[in-house]
Design a protein around this motif. Structure first.
Motif, PDB file in Angstrom:
ATOM      1  N   ASN A  49      -1.974  -1.433  -3.478  1.00  0.00           N
ATOM      2  CA  ASN A  49      -3.231  -0.949  -2.892  1.00  0.00           C
ATOM      3  C   ASN A  49      -4.020  -2.044  -2.167  1.00  0.00           C
ATOM      4  O   ASN A  49      -5.244  -2.091  -2.245  1.00  0.00           O
ATOM      5  N   THR A  86       0.856  -1.189   0.000  1.00  0.00           N
ATOM      6  CA  THR A  86       0.000   0.000   0.000  1.00  0.00           C
ATOM      7  C   THR A  86       0.892   1.238   0.000  1.00  0.00           C
ATOM      8  O   THR A  86       2.098   1.136   0.174  1.00  0.00           O
ATOM      9  N   ASN A  90      -4.011   1.905   7.526  1.00  0.00           N
ATOM     10  CA  ASN A  90      -4.435   3.234   7.093  1.00  0.00           C
ATOM     11  C   ASN A  90      -4.695   4.102   8.324  1.00  0.00           C
ATOM     12  O   ASN A  90      -5.627   3.853   9.084  1.00  0.00           O
TER      13      ASN A  90
END
Length: 200
Positions: free
Chosen positions: A67, A38, A194
């Protein structure tokens, strides 16, 4: 992180040179693909460190981002092979996606080296794995909380599950935290590495 990636790149260069597929000459510059799971800061720092290592070793590096998508990861591996990369350094999306990546690279006779996600079945087909004991790495944080919080409820926000590293971090943290029976884990959720998702 730089030292670890420098050693990884050096190992990959030695493997490539030893395979006889590349002549170490100016007109045949070695190019390595760095495929990160990512674009989150941890992986950005990793690719920046790898770029510094590549420059010091006099090799070219191309960076791909998957991703957190195993299909994109495989497409990245295929693209790296198609463009003629001499080796692949990869932070795989998951343990299951590693199989497709290593099979594809192996068939093309391109060395592939994994950062994290060790699996013994894949070792014969790969150039190697670089891993460490993430469980032992996270355990001191759990111990610190156990010693510094008298009682309370604890929520754990994990990274992306499936490769083994997020699971190991959680396991070590829980083991350390268990030293205080007055702390209760009330929730464990994945933010997939994230930060923004973790804040939500």
């Amino acid at each position: 992180m730089f030292r670890r990636l420098f050693l990884t790149m050096l190992i990959l260069v030695i493997i490539i040179a030893g395979s006889g597929s590349v002549l170490l000459a100016e007109e045949n510059e070695i190019e390595i693909a760095f495929i990160r799971a990512t674009g989150e800061p941890y992986y950005q720092y990793g690719s920046q460190a790898a770029e510094i290592a590549a420059k010091k070793l006099g090799i070219k590096m191309v960076v791909y981002t998957s991703n957190l998508d195993s299909a994109q990861e495989l497409a990245n591996v295929q693209d790296a092979i198609a463009r003629g990369c001499d080796g692949i350094l990869i932070y795989a999306v998951s343990l299951s996606s590693e199989r497709a990546a290593v099979d594809t690279a192996s068939k093309a006779k391109v060395p592939i080296f994994f950062q994290s996600g060790y699996h013994p079945d894949l070792l014969p087909l790969s150039a190697g794995f670089m891993d460490n004991s993430l469980k032992e790495f996270s355990k001191p944080l759990g111990i610190w909380m156990a010693n510094n919080l008298e009682k309370g409820k604890v929520a754990i926000i994990e990274g992306a599950l499936g490769r083994g590293d997020a699971e190991a971090y959680t396991e070590g943290f829980k083991e350390g935290l268990s030293q205080n029976p007055n702390l209760e884990i009330v929730s464990t959720i994945s933010a997939e590495w994230n930060r923004q998702k973790a804040y939500e």
